[in-house]
Design an enzyme around this catalytic site. Sequence first.
Site, mmCIF file in Angstrom:
data_model
loop_
_atom_site.group_PDB
_atom_site.id
_atom_site.type_symbol
_atom_site.label_atom_id
_atom_site.label_comp_id
_atom_site.label_asym_id
_atom_site.label_seq_id
_atom_site.Cartn_x
_atom_site.Cartn_y
_atom_site.Cartn_z
ATOM 1 N N LYS A 1 0.869 -1.194 0.000
ATOM 2 C CA LYS A 1 0.000 0.000 0.000
ATOM 3 C C LYS A 1 0.893 1.227 0.000
ATOM 4 O O LYS A 1 2.041 1.172 0.442
ATOM 5 C CB LYS A 1 -0.870 -0.002 1.260
ATOM 6 C CG LYS A 1 -2.066 0.923 1.177
ATOM 7 C CD LYS A 1 -3.247 0.260 0.508
ATOM 8 C CE LYS A 1 -4.370 1.253 0.288
ATOM 9 N NZ LYS A 1 -5.586 0.602 -0.219
ATOM 10 N N ASP B 1 -7.046 4.483 -4.467
ATOM 11 C CA ASP B 1 -7.698 4.344 -3.150
ATOM 12 C C ASP B 1 -8.307 5.723 -2.889
ATOM 13 O O ASP B 1 -8.526 6.487 -3.849
ATOM 14 C CB ASP B 1 -6.671 3.937 -2.078
ATOM 15 C CG ASP B 1 -7.339 3.572 -0.743
ATOM 16 O OD1 ASP B 1 -7.966 2.510 -0.669
ATOM 17 O OD2 ASP B 1 -7.261 4.360 0.217
HETATM 18 P P1 NDP Z 1 -13.065 7.906 -2.587
HETATM 19 O O1 NDP Z 1 -12.005 8.902 -2.375
HETATM 20 O O2 NDP Z 1 -13.640 7.707 -3.943
HETATM 21 O O3 NDP Z 1 -14.285 8.194 -1.590
HETATM 22 C C1 NDP Z 1 -14.121 8.230 -0.216
HETATM 23 C C2 NDP Z 1 -15.431 8.667 0.397
HETATM 24 O O4 NDP Z 1 -15.327 8.616 1.822
HETATM 25 C C3 NDP Z 1 -15.779 10.115 0.061
HETATM 26 O O5 NDP Z 1 -17.183 10.255 0.100
HETATM 27 C C4 NDP Z 1 -15.119 10.866 1.226
HETATM 28 O O6 NDP Z 1 -15.693 12.137 1.469
HETATM 29 C C5 NDP Z 1 -15.380 9.935 2.371
HETATM 30 N N1 NDP Z 1 -14.313 10.090 3.381
HETATM 31 C C6 NDP Z 1 -12.985 9.925 3.199
HETATM 32 N N2 NDP Z 1 -12.309 10.176 4.332
HETATM 33 C C7 NDP Z 1 -13.238 10.508 5.227
HETATM 34 C C8 NDP Z 1 -13.180 10.860 6.581
HETATM 35 N N3 NDP Z 1 -12.002 10.939 7.244
HETATM 36 N N4 NDP Z 1 -14.350 11.130 7.227
HETATM 37 C C9 NDP Z 1 -15.535 11.042 6.560
HETATM 38 N N5 NDP Z 1 -15.654 10.707 5.267
HETATM 39 C C10 NDP Z 1 -14.521 10.448 4.627
HETATM 40 O O7 NDP Z 1 -12.478 6.517 -2.014
HETATM 41 P P2 NDP Z 1 -12.963 5.050 -2.293
HETATM 42 O O8 NDP Z 1 -14.437 5.006 -2.443
HETATM 43 O O9 NDP Z 1 -12.101 4.471 -3.323
HETATM 44 O O10 NDP Z 1 -12.551 4.346 -0.920
HETATM 45 C C11 NDP Z 1 -13.424 4.268 0.195
HETATM 46 C C12 NDP Z 1 -12.931 3.187 1.137
HETATM 47 O O11 NDP Z 1 -12.921 1.933 0.441
HETATM 48 C C13 NDP Z 1 -11.521 3.367 1.677
HETATM 49 O O12 NDP Z 1 -11.456 2.812 2.981
HETATM 50 C C14 NDP Z 1 -10.695 2.520 0.738
HETATM 51 O O13 NDP Z 1 -9.485 2.099 1.337
HETATM 52 C C15 NDP Z 1 -11.631 1.357 0.524
HETATM 53 N N6 NDP Z 1 -11.378 0.562 -0.671
HETATM 54 C C16 NDP Z 1 -11.400 1.111 -1.920
HETATM 55 C C17 NDP Z 1 -11.204 0.322 -3.035
HETATM 56 C C18 NDP Z 1 -11.346 0.860 -4.419
HETATM 57 O O14 NDP Z 1 -11.293 0.047 -5.356
HETATM 58 N N7 NDP Z 1 -11.559 2.143 -4.614
HETATM 59 C C19 NDP Z 1 -10.862 -1.112 -2.903
HETATM 60 C C20 NDP Z 1 -10.937 -1.606 -1.558
HETATM 61 C C21 NDP Z 1 -11.143 -0.779 -0.496
HETATM 62 P P3 NDP Z 1 -14.904 13.458 0.958
HETATM 63 O O15 NDP Z 1 -15.078 13.469 -0.518
HETATM 64 O O16 NDP Z 1 -15.579 14.569 1.662
HETATM 65 O O17 NDP Z 1 -13.475 13.269 1.403
#
Ligand code: NDP
Length: 443
Positions: free
Chosen positions: A125, A165
């Site tokens: 990572k 991510d």
């Molecule tokens: P994105 O950046 O596309 O979206 C993240 C979402 O979560 C946004 O809505 C963001 O809001 C919100 N968010 C992020 N940090 C915080 C925080 N500290 N408090 C509240 N809301 C928060 O990321 P992904 O959808 O890709 O990833 C989401 C999760 O899924 C992560 O844990 C990631 O590690 C996991 N994941 C992702 C994969 C992928 O293929 N994308 C694969 C496996 C796991 P805002 O826009 O306001 O920051």
Amino acid sequence: MSYISDVLHALEKRNPGQPEFMQAATEVLDSLEGVVKEHPEYVKNAVLERIVEPDRQVMFRVPWIDDQGVAHVNRGFRVQFNNAIGPYKGGLRLHPSVNLSIIKFLGFEQIFKNSLTGLPIGGGKGGSDFDPKGKSDREIFEFCRSFMTELYRHIGADVDVPAGDIGVGGREIGYLYGTYKRITNRYEGVLTGKGLEYGGSLARTEATGYGLVYLTEEMLKAKGNSFAGKTVAISGSGNVAIYAAEKAAQFGATVVTMSDSTGWIYDKDGIDLTAIKELKEVKRARLSEYKSFRPKAEYSTTGNVWQIACDIALPCATQNELNEEDAKTLVKNKVIAVGEGANMPSTIEAQEFFVKSGVLFAPAKAANAGGVATSALEMSQNSQRLHWTFEEVDAKLHTIMRNIYHQMAAAAEKYGHKGNFIMGANIAGFKKVADAMVAQGIQ
Ligand code: NDP
């Protein structure tokens, strides 16, 4: 068991100030008592001591210049945790909260998740404490170019294959790939999540969210249930959340909540995903603007989505976003299943409460493995120099998620934890890597 607690104590001593990493390591190691007892060769070969120590941790300076000509310095990370079963594979996260502890927790989880997919990929990572919010395209490009100017030395199609991510989507992968290609003069599948025009896979964008719903559906099916007709609460509104919502709706459920880091929406008639995609994928706007599409929806900046009554909860935002209090509220409101889309979104106490309360609980390393699984399918297509259709990739993803459910259910049952998929996923993911490590000698 004293061997496991000895390993954890030594780990804590050696890694002070890394709470997220310790949380992830404790959660996994605490479930391995039965399997370690059955396999004395794991103790003899110091498998636990070795698996908690990354193969390599790279930290580097990332200087870049903003649109006003001001210079900034961020910190870049790549933790190559374990390559016993394949090249390191895992995303890059760009978020101001990123530090070594967070990257290590994510890299550690990735080892077992990648193993569960059944595909030949090891765990790693990376990322940076750079905040992409509010930055111009030029600033994002500038950052990505600087980041890759160091990262390229450590990665390669058969060495380490990063992906997206939090904060890293198609735009960032494009800039990173372009820089890698320019520096190395190599056109290879060194990153996944690429654009379709230059080696990306169909269905990669959808994969994590779709995969989450496929696995949760399989878990419900084993109890004679399904998504059809259910109310679903989702947190987040990024890549995982959007496509989990899309597939849940396709399976006949009504998704009523989504959130971002500034607030959350409740739309009891069902979230309008076209509006969400427009806001989040095109305009990169805040969720507060959702009301301009759906005036009757509620937007709030206090509390969280878990206070809304639902049958199925899918946390898809970030780590530790669902605590014991939230779990109690969900159980009081009769939640039947929880599938973790984000990495480690539930605290250990929340997880324990769900399991104790008989809620079907699919842990992240199994439930969100669809993203990395499809990344591995992208690597296969790149190696073959072929493109598979959306339907082919989606069908493979569906089969992989079903298999993951059955692997974790079987491992839980075999080791006396029937129905506890946290235990099951940890044991099943660990065993394959541990056996490979023993076979390869003490390295
Ligand atoms: P994105 O950046 O596309 O979206 C993240 C979402 O979560 C946004 O809505 C963001 O809001 C919100 N968010 C992020 N940090 C915080 C925080 N500290 N408090 C509240 N809301 C928060 O990321 P992904 O959808 O890709 O990833 C989401 C999760 O899924 C992560 O844990 C990631 O590690 C996991 N994941 C992702 C994969 C992928 O293929 N994308 C694969 C496996 C796991 P805002 O826009 O306001 O920051």
